[in-house]
Design an enzyme around this catalytic site. Structure first.
Site, short mmCIF file in Angstrom:
data_model
loop_
_atom_site.label_atom_id
_atom_site.label_comp_id
_atom_site.label_asym_id
_atom_site.label_seq_id
_atom_site.Cartn_x
_atom_site.Cartn_y
_atom_site.Cartn_z
N ASP A 188 9.95 -8.95 -4.51
CA ASP A 188 9.69 -7.62 -3.97
C ASP A 188 9.34 -6.65 -5.11
O ASP A 188 9.97 -6.69 -6.16
CB ASP A 188 10.95 -7.14 -3.24
CG ASP A 188 10.68 -5.95 -2.34
OD1 ASP A 188 10.14 -6.17 -1.24
OD2 ASP A 188 10.99 -4.82 -2.75
N ASN B 49 3.33 4.17 -3.56
CA ASN B 49 2.29 4.55 -2.61
C ASN B 49 2.27 6.05 -2.36
O ASN B 49 1.21 6.67 -2.31
CB ASN B 49 2.50 3.83 -1.27
CG ASN B 49 1.69 2.55 -1.18
OD1 ASN B 49 0.66 2.41 -1.84
ND2 ASN B 49 2.16 1.61 -0.38
N HIS C 37 -2.60 5.21 -1.37
CA HIS C 37 -2.66 3.83 -0.89
C HIS C 37 -3.69 2.97 -1.59
O HIS C 37 -3.52 1.76 -1.72
CB HIS C 37 -2.89 3.82 0.63
CG HIS C 37 -1.63 4.10 1.39
ND1 HIS C 37 -1.31 5.37 1.86
CD2 HIS C 37 -0.58 3.31 1.70
CE1 HIS C 37 -0.14 5.32 2.44
NE2 HIS C 37 0.34 4.10 2.38
N ASP D 290 -2.91 -0.51 -3.28
CA ASP D 290 -3.60 -1.78 -3.05
C ASP D 290 -3.98 -2.46 -4.37
O ASP D 290 -3.84 -3.67 -4.52
CB ASP D 290 -4.87 -1.55 -2.22
CG ASP D 290 -4.55 -1.32 -0.74
OD1 ASP D 290 -3.36 -1.45 -0.37
OD2 ASP D 290 -5.48 -1.01 0.02
N GLU E 144 4.92 -5.45 0.48
CA GLU E 144 4.97 -5.64 -0.98
C GLU E 144 5.87 -6.82 -1.32
O GLU E 144 6.43 -6.89 -2.40
CB GLU E 144 5.44 -4.36 -1.67
CG GLU E 144 6.91 -4.01 -1.48
CD GLU E 144 7.19 -3.16 -0.23
OE1 GLU E 144 6.39 -3.21 0.72
OE2 GLU E 144 8.23 -2.48 -0.22
#
Ligand SMILES: [Mg+2]
Length: 322
Positions: A183, A191, A196, A200, A227
């Site tokens: 994780d 984010n 965003h 990404d 994630e």
């Protein structure tokens, strides 16, 4: 049709591969002369040789003579269809026989088409083009179906089927299987702060760094969700899995991706849960392996994140942040 095949080859990054199998060198030379301009050609003088070569080069199409000493074309095709690695390779039979009975037999053993000898160059080229296009198209869509488009890793669906398959493999061979659940720490904050699109890009870079640690073809690296990433390590014990988890953490640390909103450091870090089942059997299941790795991941988070956890500590399970 030709343009479609060219596009598919370009997307894949390699020319189509054809295996010619015939006991008469003259027939191989003839087919080779007709096809070598457009395709990569491999040659086998017997059924057995074709089987050995197929495992190594995984051709996209096989042109198979029927009458050969030793394994004939039908028998060779039957064996190819019994092997999961080679069963998807289309086989076209080349034969001078071609009675109705022969044709039925050819389809029965898994062939896709027939070409009569003596070979007509135009017919051969057209049939080859058709079947190669179908093969590359089917590869392309199968690939999309198992790939996470953002990271290029396997997707969740593929993870589930791989885990079931690798579990059975390790059970049959009485070998350990390990799983890593990974994780990205404080990714929601990332984010929120960077947006965003940056999020990404971060996911894609982290995925690449994780994958760079794997070189065994049977390991599976997948995006598990948002994630979260998951890695299946068949035939790997706890020590090997722990070492790999530490290497992965290091690879991501070395990216030095700035993370101003992390509470554990200035850069992007990982929490990793490692679980191993030494002898997969009736007492446990693939789901229990996932559950165990998940639990260890939560412990790693509860202990302060940016770390690897291999064992459960009951007391640490409380107050786990989401
Ligand atoms: Mg022959």
């Amino acid at each position: 049709m030709k343009r479609i095949l060219e596009e598919l080859s370009t997307l894949r990054g390699s020319r189509p591969r054809i295996l010619l199998c015939d006991d008469q060198p003259i027939n191989i030379r003839l087919a080779n002369a007709l096809l070598k301009g457009d395709y990569d050609i491999y040659m086998a003088g017997s059924g057995q040789q074709a089987l050995d070569l197929c495992e190594r080069i995984l051709p996209d199409l096989i042109l198979m003579d029927v009458n050969m000493p030793g394994l004939n074309g039908y028998e060779t095709c039957e064996r190819l269809k019994q092997n999961t690695a080679t069963l998807g390779i289309p086989v076209i039979f080349l034969t001078g026989l071609k009675s109705e009975e022969d044709e039925v037999k050819g389809f029965d053993v898994g062939g896709v088409d027939f070409i009569s000898k003596p070979i007509n160059g135009t017919v051969l080229k057209a049939r080859v083009l058709t079947h190669l296009t179908l093969k590359l198209q089917s590869d392309f869509y199968r690939n999309i179906a198992v790939t996470d488009s953002l990271t290029g890793l396997f997707n969740r669906r593929k993870f589930d089927s791989e885990l079931a398959e690798k579990w059975e493999l390790c059970k049959r061979s009485s070998q350990a299987i390990s799983l890593l659940m990974i994780d990205i720490d404080y990714f929601k904050n990332y984010n929120d702060h960077y947006g965003h699109q940056a999020g990404d890009r971060c996911l894609a870079q982290v995925a690449q760094a994780i994958r760079s640690n794997f070189n065994r073809s049977y390991d599976c690296v997948a995006r598990y969700g948002g994630e979260e990433f998951a890695c299946i390590l068949p035939m790997a014990g706890s020590e090997q899995a722990l070492k790999l988890a530490q290497d992965i953490s290091l690879s991501v640390a070395q990216l030095e991706l700035p993370h101003l909103k992390s509470e554990v450091g200035a850069h992007v870090t990982l929490s990793i849960g490692v679980a191993t089942v030494d002898s997969p059997g009736a007492a446990c299941s693939p789901a229990s392996l996932v559950e165990l790795a998940d639990r260890h991941l939560y412990v790693a988070k509860a202990r302060g994140r940016a770390q690897v956890c291999t064992e459960t500590e009951a007391s640490a399970r409380h107050d786990v942040p989401a």
